[in-house]
Design a protein around this motif. Sequence first.
Motif, PDB file in Angstrom:
ATOM      1  N   MET A   1      47.686  -9.771  12.741  1.00 22.58           N
ATOM      2  CA  MET A   1      46.554  -9.946  13.639  1.00 22.58           C
ATOM      3  C   MET A   1      46.458  -8.766  14.606  1.00 22.58           C
ATOM      4  N   LEU A   2      45.291  -8.120  14.630  1.00 21.76           N
ATOM      5  CA  LEU A   2      45.003  -7.073  15.596  1.00 21.76           C
ATOM      6  C   LEU A   2      43.815  -7.517  16.440  1.00 21.76           C
ATOM      7  N   ALA A   3      44.038  -7.713  17.732  1.00 21.32           N
ATOM      8  CA  ALA A   3      42.979  -8.120  18.653  1.00 21.32           C
ATOM      9  C   ALA A   3      42.445  -6.892  19.373  1.00 21.32           C
ATOM     10  N   LEU A   4      41.127  -6.729  19.374  1.00 22.25           N
ATOM     11  CA  LEU A   4      40.509  -5.579  20.023  1.00 22.25           C
ATOM     12  C   LEU A   4      39.454  -6.034  21.026  1.00 22.25           C
ATOM     13  N   GLN A   5      39.437  -5.377  22.173  1.00 19.55           N
ATOM     14  CA  GLN A   5      38.350  -5.593  23.130  1.00 19.55           C
ATOM     15  C   GLN A   5      37.132  -4.837  22.626  1.00 19.55           C
ATOM     16  N   LEU A   6      35.982  -5.516  22.572  1.00 18.84           N
ATOM     17  CA  LEU A   6      34.781  -4.850  22.072  1.00 18.84           C
ATOM     18  C   LEU A   6      33.530  -5.511  22.600  1.00 18.84           C
ATOM     19  N   ASP A   7      32.652  -4.695  23.148  1.00 21.34           N
ATOM     20  CA  ASP A   7      31.274  -5.077  23.433  1.00 21.34           C
ATOM     21  C   ASP A   7      30.442  -4.437  22.343  1.00 21.34           C
ATOM     22  N   VAL A   8      29.913  -5.221  21.432  1.00 20.77           N
ATOM     23  CA  VAL A   8      29.242  -4.662  20.256  1.00 20.77           C
ATOM     24  C   VAL A   8      28.002  -3.849  20.618  1.00 20.77           C
ATOM     25  N   ASN A   9      27.500  -4.007  21.837  1.00 21.04           N
ATOM     26  CA  ASN A   9      26.335  -3.228  22.261  1.00 21.04           C
ATOM     27  C   ASN A   9      26.653  -1.743  22.437  1.00 21.04           C
ATOM     28  N   ASP A  10      27.931  -1.408  22.517  1.00 21.36           N
ATOM     29  CA  ASP A  10      28.386  -0.032  22.736  1.00 21.36           C
ATOM     30  C   ASP A  10      28.642   0.625  21.385  1.00 21.36           C
ATOM     31  N   ARG A  11      27.719   1.482  20.953  1.00 24.29           N
ATOM     32  CA  ARG A  11      27.816   2.072  19.616  1.00 24.29           C
ATOM     33  C   ARG A  11      29.094   2.890  19.443  1.00 24.29           C
ATOM     34  N   ALA A  12      29.430   3.690  20.435  1.00 26.78           N
ATOM     35  CA  ALA A  12      30.644   4.506  20.327  1.00 26.78           C
ATOM     36  C   ALA A  12      31.879   3.625  20.220  1.00 26.78           C
ATOM     37  N   ALA A  13      31.909   2.546  20.978  1.00 28.92           N
ATOM     38  CA  ALA A  13      33.051   1.628  20.918  1.00 28.92           C
ATOM     39  C   ALA A  13      33.129   0.931  19.564  1.00 28.92           C
ATOM     40  N   ASP A  14      31.981   0.634  18.965  1.00 29.56           N
ATOM     41  CA  ASP A  14      31.958   0.023  17.632  1.00 29.56           C
ATOM     42  C   ASP A  14      32.609   0.948  16.608  1.00 29.56           C
ATOM     43  N   PHE A  15      32.223   2.217  16.633  1.00 36.27           N
ATOM     44  CA  PHE A  15      32.800   3.174  15.690  1.00 36.27           C
ATOM     45  C   PHE A  15      34.295   3.346  15.944  1.00 36.27           C
ATOM     46  N   ALA A  16      34.677   3.375  17.222  1.00 36.21           N
ATOM     47  CA  ALA A  16      36.094   3.531  17.556  1.00 36.21           C
ATOM     48  C   ALA A  16      36.910   2.329  17.095  1.00 36.21           C
ATOM     49  N   ALA A  17      36.354   1.127  17.223  1.00 33.71           N
ATOM     50  CA  ALA A  17      37.065  -0.082  16.800  1.00 33.71           C
ATOM     51  C   ALA A  17      37.275  -0.101  15.289  1.00 33.71           C
ATOM     52  N   ILE A  18      36.243   0.276  14.547  1.00 33.79           N
ATOM     53  CA  ILE A  18      36.375   0.337  13.087  1.00 33.79           C
ATOM     54  C   ILE A  18      37.425   1.381  12.701  1.00 33.79           C
ATOM     55  N   HIS A  19      37.409   2.531  13.365  1.00 33.81           N
ATOM     56  CA  HIS A  19      38.395   3.585  13.082  1.00 33.81           C
ATOM     57  C   HIS A  19      39.806   3.089  13.381  1.00 33.81           C
ATOM     58  N   LYS A  20      39.976   2.409  14.509  1.00 32.18           N
ATOM     59  CA  LYS A  20      41.298   1.903  14.884  1.00 32.18           C
ATOM     60  C   LYS A  20      41.788   0.872  13.874  1.00 32.18           C
ATOM     61  N   ALA A  21      40.896   0.005  13.413  1.00 27.82           N
ATOM     62  CA  ALA A  21      41.269  -1.005  12.417  1.00 27.82           C
ATOM     63  C   ALA A  21      41.721  -0.355  11.115  1.00 27.82           C
ATOM     64  N   LYS A  22      40.986   0.663  10.690  1.00 29.66           N
ATOM     65  CA  LYS A  22      41.347   1.383   9.457  1.00 29.66           C
ATOM     66  C   LYS A  22      42.697   2.073   9.616  1.00 29.66           C
ATOM     67  N   GLU A  23      42.914   2.698  10.752  1.00 30.10           N
ATOM     68  CA  GLU A  23      44.193   3.372  10.992  1.00 30.10           C
ATOM     69  C   GLU A  23      45.347   2.369  11.035  1.00 30.10           C
ATOM     70  N   HIS A  24      45.104   1.193  11.568  1.00 30.44           N
ATOM     71  CA  HIS A  24      46.160   0.190  11.746  1.00 30.44           C
ATOM     72  C   HIS A  24      46.570  -0.460  10.432  1.00 30.44           C
ATOM     73  N   PHE A  25      45.566  -0.885   9.632  1.00 36.03           N
ATOM     74  CA  PHE A  25      45.861  -1.627   8.407  1.00 36.03           C
ATOM     75  C   PHE A  25      45.647  -0.828   7.122  1.00 36.03           C
ATOM     76  N   GLY A  26      45.001   0.345   7.230  1.00 39.41           N
ATOM     77  CA  GLY A  26      44.833   1.196   6.055  1.00 39.41           C
ATOM     78  C   GLY A  26      43.569   0.965   5.264  1.00 39.41           C
TER      79      GLY A  26
END
Length: 272
Positions: free
Chosen positions: A50-75
């Motif tokens: 389980m990876l919990a991330l803080q995210l306000d989906v209205n923030d486009r840059a944060a959305d891209f960063a969250a997806i990148h972090k998820a990919k880096e974490h789980f592959g």
Amino acid sequence: MAKTIFITGASRGFGKLWAAAFLERGDKVIATARDPRTLDDLVSQYGNNMLALQLDVNDRAADFAAIHKAKEHFGSIDVLINNAGYGLFGSVEETSEQEAREQMETNFFGLLWLTQAVLPIMRAQGHGHIIQVSSVVGLITFPVLGLYNASKFAVEGLSETLAAEVKGFGINVTLVEPNSFSTDWAGASAVHTTAMPEYEPVKTAFLSGMTDDRFGVPEATTPAVLELIDSKNPPLRLFLGKFGYPLVKQAYEGRLAEWDSWSGISAAAHGK
């Protein structure tokens, strides 16, 4: 086979319920919420899955960063579930500019940004499944939900187009269309416009039709969602609940009858 699933709006409701079900069966989950503390119980219980991330989906840059972090974490990211959203209750005339824009920002644009962010990953993998949590009111409308209806109609049009564009990359798209369920969608998470007395009769009539039997049991959706993400040939659209299909069928039969009655005039308007 275990999947890696990214799900937004996981602090409560469908998001929290589905995230827990994925984890329980051994999937890896990236769950987002505006307040990640609401996910502490899942982190404590399921640890490294389980990876919990803080995210306000209205923030486009944060959305891209969250997806990148998820990919880096789980592959990888096998499934994206765009679940974040809320209901805006009020007539069209009552709705302020800010209320209208905020409804579209969360329900439509947040979903769009996350979809755009995950597509390069899924294309590179050669597979993926994007699940957009729409609504029955993405296909038909109810009074006093005009902007919510509009946001879900936009999600439907975007996602149907997307499905045709990405099928060749091995990516599936599904619109999940729940009817009413006993979550807090119409409670704590809802936003209400400033009421005008002229629309009280319309609101009263609408609410009188929302009897208890109209609301499904949220936990009963879990087997359907699990089957959906495991399907090798998932549908473009999936109703959740017993009221969606009959309501949409009735509405579309009415539309077809009206279009047919005006078809001669429509054809003449072509001009040649």
